[in-house]
Design an enzyme around this catalytic site. Structure first.
Site, PDB file in Angstrom:
ATOM      1  NE  ARG A  40      -6.752  -0.368   5.666  1.00  0.00           N
ATOM      2  CZ  ARG A  40      -6.593  -1.609   6.126  1.00  0.00           C
ATOM      3  NH1 ARG A  40      -6.190  -1.805   7.367  1.00  0.00           N
ATOM      4  NH2 ARG A  40      -6.828  -2.651   5.362  1.00  0.00           N
TER       5      ARG A  40
ATOM      6  NE  ARG B 277      -3.405  -2.295   2.797  1.00  0.00           N
ATOM      7  CZ  ARG B 277      -3.644  -2.961   3.924  1.00  0.00           C
ATOM      8  NH1 ARG B 277      -3.112  -2.559   5.065  1.00  0.00           N
ATOM      9  NH2 ARG B 277      -4.416  -4.020   3.924  1.00  0.00           N
TER      10      ARG B 277
ATOM     11  NE  ARG C  76      -8.161  -6.916   2.824  1.00  0.00           N
ATOM     12  CZ  ARG C  76      -6.918  -6.889   3.315  1.00  0.00           C
ATOM     13  NH1 ARG C  76      -6.708  -6.524   4.553  1.00  0.00           N
ATOM     14  NH2 ARG C  76      -5.887  -7.209   2.568  1.00  0.00           N
TER      15      ARG C  76
HETATM   16  P1  ADP Z   1      -5.738  -3.414  10.865  1.00  0.00           P
HETATM   17  O1  ADP Z   1      -4.257  -3.275  11.003  1.00  0.00           O
HETATM   18  O2  ADP Z   1      -6.347  -4.204  11.959  1.00  0.00           O
HETATM   19  O3  ADP Z   1      -6.169  -3.907   9.506  1.00  0.00           O
HETATM   20  P2  ADP Z   1      -5.721  -0.486  10.889  1.00  0.00           P
HETATM   21  O4  ADP Z   1      -4.830  -0.200  12.045  1.00  0.00           O
HETATM   22  O5  ADP Z   1      -5.173  -0.295   9.516  1.00  0.00           O
HETATM   23  O6  ADP Z   1      -6.378  -1.958  11.015  1.00  0.00           O
HETATM   24  O7  ADP Z   1      -7.036   0.407  11.084  1.00  0.00           O
HETATM   25  C1  ADP Z   1      -8.040   0.451  10.081  1.00  0.00           C
HETATM   26  C2  ADP Z   1      -8.470   1.913   9.881  1.00  0.00           C
HETATM   27  O8  ADP Z   1      -9.202   2.338  11.008  1.00  0.00           O
HETATM   28  C3  ADP Z   1      -7.289   2.870   9.716  1.00  0.00           C
HETATM   29  O9  ADP Z   1      -7.622   3.849   8.746  1.00  0.00           O
HETATM   30  C4  ADP Z   1      -7.146   3.493  11.122  1.00  0.00           C
HETATM   31  O10 ADP Z   1      -6.631   4.808  11.052  1.00  0.00           O
HETATM   32  C5  ADP Z   1      -8.597   3.472  11.606  1.00  0.00           C
HETATM   33  N1  ADP Z   1      -8.752   3.292  13.065  1.00  0.00           N
HETATM   34  C6  ADP Z   1      -8.053   2.448  13.865  1.00  0.00           C
HETATM   35  N2  ADP Z   1      -8.512   2.507  15.142  1.00  0.00           N
HETATM   36  C7  ADP Z   1      -9.524   3.411  15.137  1.00  0.00           C
HETATM   37  C8  ADP Z   1     -10.409   3.909  16.157  1.00  0.00           C
HETATM   38  N3  ADP Z   1     -10.351   3.499  17.426  1.00  0.00           N
HETATM   39  N4  ADP Z   1     -11.335   4.827  15.801  1.00  0.00           N
HETATM   40  C9  ADP Z   1     -11.419   5.244  14.512  1.00  0.00           C
HETATM   41  N5  ADP Z   1     -10.623   4.814  13.507  1.00  0.00           N
HETATM   42  C10 ADP Z   1      -9.682   3.907  13.810  1.00  0.00           C
HETATM   43  P1  5GP Z   2      -3.218  -6.796   5.519  1.00  0.00           P
HETATM   44  O1  5GP Z   2      -3.308  -7.193   4.082  1.00  0.00           O
HETATM   45  O2  5GP Z   2      -4.410  -5.965   5.935  1.00  0.00           O
HETATM   46  O3  5GP Z   2      -1.900  -6.202   5.902  1.00  0.00           O
HETATM   47  O4  5GP Z   2      -3.328  -8.146   6.391  1.00  0.00           O
HETATM   48  C1  5GP Z   2      -4.407  -9.021   6.189  1.00  0.00           C
HETATM   49  C2  5GP Z   2      -4.434 -10.060   7.291  1.00  0.00           C
HETATM   50  O5  5GP Z   2      -3.260 -10.863   7.231  1.00  0.00           O
HETATM   51  C3  5GP Z   2      -4.471  -9.471   8.700  1.00  0.00           C
HETATM   52  O6  5GP Z   2      -5.455 -10.175   9.441  1.00  0.00           O
HETATM   53  C4  5GP Z   2      -3.101  -9.773   9.254  1.00  0.00           C
HETATM   54  O7  5GP Z   2      -3.129  -9.985  10.660  1.00  0.00           O
HETATM   55  C5  5GP Z   2      -2.772 -11.044   8.533  1.00  0.00           C
HETATM   56  N1  5GP Z   2      -1.338 -11.345   8.489  1.00  0.00           N
HETATM   57  C6  5GP Z   2      -0.304 -10.480   8.322  1.00  0.00           C
HETATM   58  N2  5GP Z   2       0.860 -11.140   8.354  1.00  0.00           N
HETATM   59  C7  5GP Z   2       0.562 -12.441   8.562  1.00  0.00           C
HETATM   60  C8  5GP Z   2       1.346 -13.627   8.730  1.00  0.00           C
HETATM   61  O8  5GP Z   2       2.571 -13.631   8.688  1.00  0.00           O
HETATM   62  N3  5GP Z   2       0.667 -14.787   8.911  1.00  0.00           N
HETATM   63  C9  5GP Z   2      -0.691 -14.857   8.962  1.00  0.00           C
HETATM   64  N4  5GP Z   2      -1.255 -16.048   9.188  1.00  0.00           N
HETATM   65  N5  5GP Z   2      -1.461 -13.763   8.830  1.00  0.00           N
HETATM   66  C10 5GP Z   2      -0.839 -12.577   8.631  1.00  0.00           C
END
Ligand code: ADP
Ligand code: 5GP
Length: 205
Positions: free
Chosen positions: A137, A44, A148
């Site tokens: 996001r 990304r 997802r």
């Molecule tokens: P994940 O890593 O679990 O996929 P992210 O950390 O990327 O999730 O969070 C998803 C989106 O939600 C991001 O754009 C982040 O800035 C936003 N976000 C995370 N926590 C909160 C919250 N408590 N309230 C509002 N937005 C949030």
């Molecule tokens: P994203 O594409 O949003 O970064 O991640 C998608 C999902 O893959 C998330 O649920 C994240 O926790 C999971 N993920 C990231 N790295 C790993 C990994 O090494 N192993 C597994 N099993 N899941 C992962």
């Protein structure tokens, strides 16, 4: 494996794992180390190869899996993700608490390994809020959002399984979620700090 007890952070995509993790790693950079996973998904904007993930082709990933280089791996939303043994070892070599951000399949597979981490799941307050976060996001296609969300609905149900997670953190208000995460990890942070202090050179002057 040696060193302080690792931490697994799981939960649906969009729940806020990366947001919480970034802050935790910033606030305690010498205590925690991130296990950099491999993935076949495209980076990304602002994601850095070797820091956020090791971005690889499916061919490279399959080859490394065959060579036994992975602790666990899974297929998620049309891409492969995996934790290499080297990713965990490089954090443990620095005597840091290793944090793994992995999906539910990863959790189940790590449970079969000898890593013995603390298992934490971060959940959104509702699926509707999760969908809004994923959309806001602006990193996913419509197809990816749907995949997802489907995975999230299943995983949120599985998360209720008794004993699967040591702690469940609801990420509604970010500050509160972060405080709760800190509370859960407080004991480990203290232990790691004591370890560092006792191994640092003493000043007898
Ligand atoms: P994940 O890593 O679990 O996929 P992210 O950390 O990327 O999730 O969070 C998803 C989106 O939600 C991001 O754009 C982040 O800035 C936003 N976000 C995370 N926590 C909160 C919250 N408590 N309230 C509002 N937005 C949030
Ligand atoms: P994203 O594409 O949003 O970064 O991640 C998608 C999902 O893959 C998330 O649920 C994240 O926790 C999971 N993920 C990231 N790295 C790993 C990994 O090494 N192993 C597994 N099993 N899941 C992962």
């Amino acid at each position: 494996m040696a060193g302080p007890q690792p931490v697994v952070l799981s939960g649906p995509s969009g729940a806020g794992k990366s947001t919480l993790l970034k802050r935790l790693l910033q606030d305690h950079e010498d205590i925690f180390g991130f296990s950099v996973s491999h993935t076949t998904r495209k980076p990304r904007p602002r994601e850095v190869n070797g820091k956020d993930y090791h971005f690889v082709t499916r061919e490279e990933m399959e080859k490394a899996i065959k060579a036994g280089e992975f602790l666990e791996y899974a297929e998620f939303s049309g891409n492969m993700y995996g934790t290499s043994k080297a990713a965990v070892h490089s954090v443990q070599a620095k005597n840091q608490i290793c944090i793994l951000d992995i999906d539910m399949q990863g959790v189940k597979n790590i449970k079969k390994s000898d890593l013995n981490p603390i298992y934490i799941t971060v959940l959104p307050p509702s699926v509707a809020v999760l969908e809004k976060r994923l959309r806001d996001r602006k990193t996913e296609t419509e197809e990816s959002i749907q995949k997802r969300l489907n995975a999230a609905i299943k995983d949120m149900e599985i998360s209720k399984e008794p004993g699967l997670f040591d702690s469940i953190i609801i990420n509604d208000v970010l500050e509160e979620a972060y405080s709760n995460l800190m509370r859960v990890l407080q004991g480990e942070i203290l232990k790691a700090e004591q370890c560092k202090n006792s191994s640092s050179p003493k000043d007898f002057s």
